[in-house]
Design a protein around this motif. Structure first.
Motif, PDB file in Angstrom:
ATOM      1  N   LYS A  97      -8.494   7.250  -3.943  1.00  0.00           N
ATOM      2  CA  LYS A  97      -9.313   7.273  -5.169  1.00  0.00           C
ATOM      3  C   LYS A  97     -10.402   6.213  -5.113  1.00  0.00           C
ATOM      4  O   LYS A  97     -11.524   6.429  -5.591  1.00  0.00           O
ATOM      5  N   ASN A  98     -10.096   5.073  -4.512  1.00  0.00           N
ATOM      6  CA  ASN A  98     -11.028   3.947  -4.510  1.00  0.00           C
ATOM      7  C   ASN A  98     -11.854   3.823  -3.235  1.00  0.00           C
ATOM      8  O   ASN A  98     -12.871   3.121  -3.226  1.00  0.00           O
ATOM      9  N   LEU A  99     -11.438   4.469  -2.177  1.00  0.00           N
ATOM     10  CA  LEU A  99     -12.168   4.352  -0.914  1.00  0.00           C
ATOM     11  C   LEU A  99     -13.532   5.025  -1.044  1.00  0.00           C
ATOM     12  O   LEU A  99     -13.621   6.208  -1.386  1.00  0.00           O
ATOM     13  N   PRO A 100     -14.618   4.299  -0.782  1.00  0.00           N
ATOM     14  CA  PRO A 100     -15.952   4.895  -0.861  1.00  0.00           C
ATOM     15  C   PRO A 100     -16.070   6.119   0.045  1.00  0.00           C
ATOM     16  O   PRO A 100     -15.572   6.127   1.169  1.00  0.00           O
ATOM     17  N   LYS A 101     -16.709   7.159  -0.459  1.00  0.00           N
ATOM     18  CA  LYS A 101     -16.790   8.423   0.265  1.00  0.00           C
ATOM     19  C   LYS A 101     -17.612   8.321   1.547  1.00  0.00           C
ATOM     20  O   LYS A 101     -17.491   9.178   2.435  1.00  0.00           O
ATOM     21  N   ASP A 102     -18.442   7.301   1.656  1.00  0.00           N
ATOM     22  CA  ASP A 102     -19.249   7.183   2.864  1.00  0.00           C
ATOM     23  C   ASP A 102     -18.514   6.480   4.006  1.00  0.00           C
ATOM     24  O   ASP A 102     -19.059   6.330   5.101  1.00  0.00           O
ATOM     25  N   ILE A 103     -17.278   6.062   3.750  1.00  0.00           N
ATOM     26  CA  ILE A 103     -16.469   5.459   4.815  1.00  0.00           C
ATOM     27  C   ILE A 103     -15.625   6.548   5.467  1.00  0.00           C
ATOM     28  O   ILE A 103     -14.886   7.275   4.797  1.00  0.00           O
ATOM     29  N   LYS A 104     -15.745   6.652   6.750  1.00  0.00           N
ATOM     30  CA  LYS A 104     -15.036   7.685   7.502  1.00  0.00           C
ATOM     31  C   LYS A 104     -13.523   7.487   7.399  1.00  0.00           C
ATOM     32  O   LYS A 104     -13.025   6.363   7.490  1.00  0.00           O
ATOM     33  N   LEU A 105     -12.810   8.595   7.224  1.00  0.00           N
ATOM     34  CA  LEU A 105     -11.353   8.561   7.149  1.00  0.00           C
ATOM     35  C   LEU A 105     -10.792   9.484   8.218  1.00  0.00           C
ATOM     36  O   LEU A 105     -11.116  10.674   8.261  1.00  0.00           O
TER      37      LEU A 105
END
Length: 325
Positions: free
Chosen positions: A56-64
Motif C-alpha cells: 500500500k505504501n510502496l511508491p508505484k515507480d519502485i520496481k517490485l
C-alpha cells in the motif's frame, strides 16, 4: 556491486513493518544456482497484513520483483534494482484440508510438501508436485506441471495482494493458464491457493510419490546446483533430445555445464557465474537452431542486470564454446 540504499527514500512508514527489510541482500545465497548479484532492497513480510501494509505504501515507480524458492530462476550478476519480495515459510507456508478433497496451501510452501500433505489427507491428484522442485508461488505463476498434470488442472481459487495493498481472489479462469505461463492480472503477489483433488488411499498415493522420487533421482541431477528444466518443450518435441542431438551434452562454459545425466539441465559446477550459465544456455539454443531449425525457449526465468561488459546476447552468433564435452 551494490545499489544505493532504498530505505531512507521510503520514509517512516517502514518502521511499522514487522518483516525483514535488508538493503543489498546477496541473492546468490538463496537461489538454487547459487549465482547472482544483490537485491537493492530485500523484503520478507511477517504475514499477509504486513505484506498489505508494505504494498500500500510502496511508491508505484519502485520496481517490485517477487521471488519464490529460487529454483527456476537465474539472477544476473549485476543484481536486481528496486524491491525483491520473498514470502517466508513461517508466514505463508500453512496447509489445511478443507473437506470435499480440497486443500488450501500457502504460496511459500514447497511443492513436495503439498504432495505429501495431500497424501496424508487421502487427497489424490497432487502427486505430480512431488516431481517439481520449487514452491507453490512459482507453480501458480508459471503453471508448473509434470507427468501429465499441470497446476491449472487442480487449482480452483487463488488469493493474493495487489500493488494497492488490496486482497484479491482469482479463479482458475481468471488466470488464463497456458503452457508454463499465466495471463492473469499483473502485479498480484500470490499468498495462498485452494486445490481440488479427489479421493485416494494414502498408502497408494505415497507409493506413487515414491516412484516419482526414484524416477526423478535416477534421471535428473537433483543434488546439483541447477535451476531445474532449462528450456520449454517445443510442440511435438523434447528439449533434452534436441539438445543432445545438437551435441551439447556435457558442454561447458566457464564452470557452467550442460548436465550429462539430463541435458535439459544446466549446472553450476561450483564457481560458475550467472554470465557463464546464461552464455551456455544461449550457446545451446544457437546450436539446436543450427542443427534442427527449432528455436528453444527458456523455461528458467532470467532477470536482473548484467555486469557492464558482460552482457549476453540472445541467440549468440558463432560458437562460444570454451570448454570440453
Amino acid at each position: 556491486m551494490s545499489f544505493p540504499d532504498l530505505l531512507p527514500q521510503l520514509g517512516d512508514w517502514t518502521n511499522d513493518i514487522r518483516g525483514r527489510l535488508i538493503p543489498n541482500q546477496p541473492l546468490n545465497e538463496i537461489t538454487w544456482f547459487r549465482v547472482g548479484g544483490p537485491a537493492q532492497l530485500y523484503f520478507q513480510p511477517a504475514d499477509e497484513a504486513d505484506l498489505q501494509l508494505f504494498l500500500k505504501n510502496l511508491p508505484k515507480d519502485i520496481k517490485l520483483t517477487v521471488m519464490g524458492l529460487g529454483s527456476n530462476l537465474l539472477i544476473r550478476d549485476g543484481g536486481l534494482d528496486g524491491v525483491v519480495l520473498r514470502l517466508s515459510g513461517k508466514g505463508f507456508g500453512k496447509v489445511e484440508a478443507l473437506g470435499d478433497h480440497k486443500l488450501r496451501v500457502g504460496a511459500a510452501l514447497p511443492d513436495v510438501k503439498v504432495a505429501t500433505a495431500a497424501a496424508e489427507h487421502g487427497i489424490d491428484g497432487l502427486t505430480f508436485y512431488r516431481g517439481i522442485p520449487g514452491g507453490i508461488g512459482g507453480a501458480l505463476y508459471m503453471n508448473a506441471g509434470c507427468y501429465g498434470t499441470e497446476t491449472k488442472d487442480r487449482m480452483v481459487e487463488l488469493r493474493g495482494v495487489n500493488r494497492d495493498g488490496e486482497i484479491v481472489t482469482l479463479t482458475n479462469a481468471d488466470m488464463g493458464y497456458k503452457y508454463r505461463k499465466n495471463n492473469g492480472p499483473r502485479g498480484v503477489v500470490f499468498t495462498q491457493a485452494v486445490y481440488q483433488g479427489f479421493e485416494g488411499e494414502p498408502d497408494d498415493i505415497k507409493a506413487r510419490m515414491k516412484e516419482i522420487t526414484e524416477t526423478r533421482e535416477g534421471s535428473q541431477p537433483t543434488r546439483a546446483r541447477t535451476g531445474g528444466s532449462t528450456f520449454k518443450n517445443p510442440e511435438g518435441h523434447s528439449s533434452w533430445k534436441l539438445v543432445d542431438a545438437a551435441g551439447c551434452r556435457g558442454l561447458k562454459v566457464g564452470d557452467a555445464q550442460v548436465s550429462e545425466k539430463h541435458c535439459n539441465f544446466l549446472l553450476n559446477l561450483g564457481e560458475a557465474t550467472a554470465h557463464d550459465i546464461e552464455t551456455l544456455g544461449e550457446t545451446v539454443r544457437n546450436r539446436v537452431r543450427e542443427n534442427s531449425g527449432i528455436e528453444l525457449r527458456w523455461e528458467i526465468r532470467r532477470m536482473g542486470h548484467f555486469v557492464p561488459g558482460q552482457e549476453v546476447k540472445e541467440f549468440l552468433d558463432g560458437d562460444v564454446f570454451t570448454g570440453q564435452v
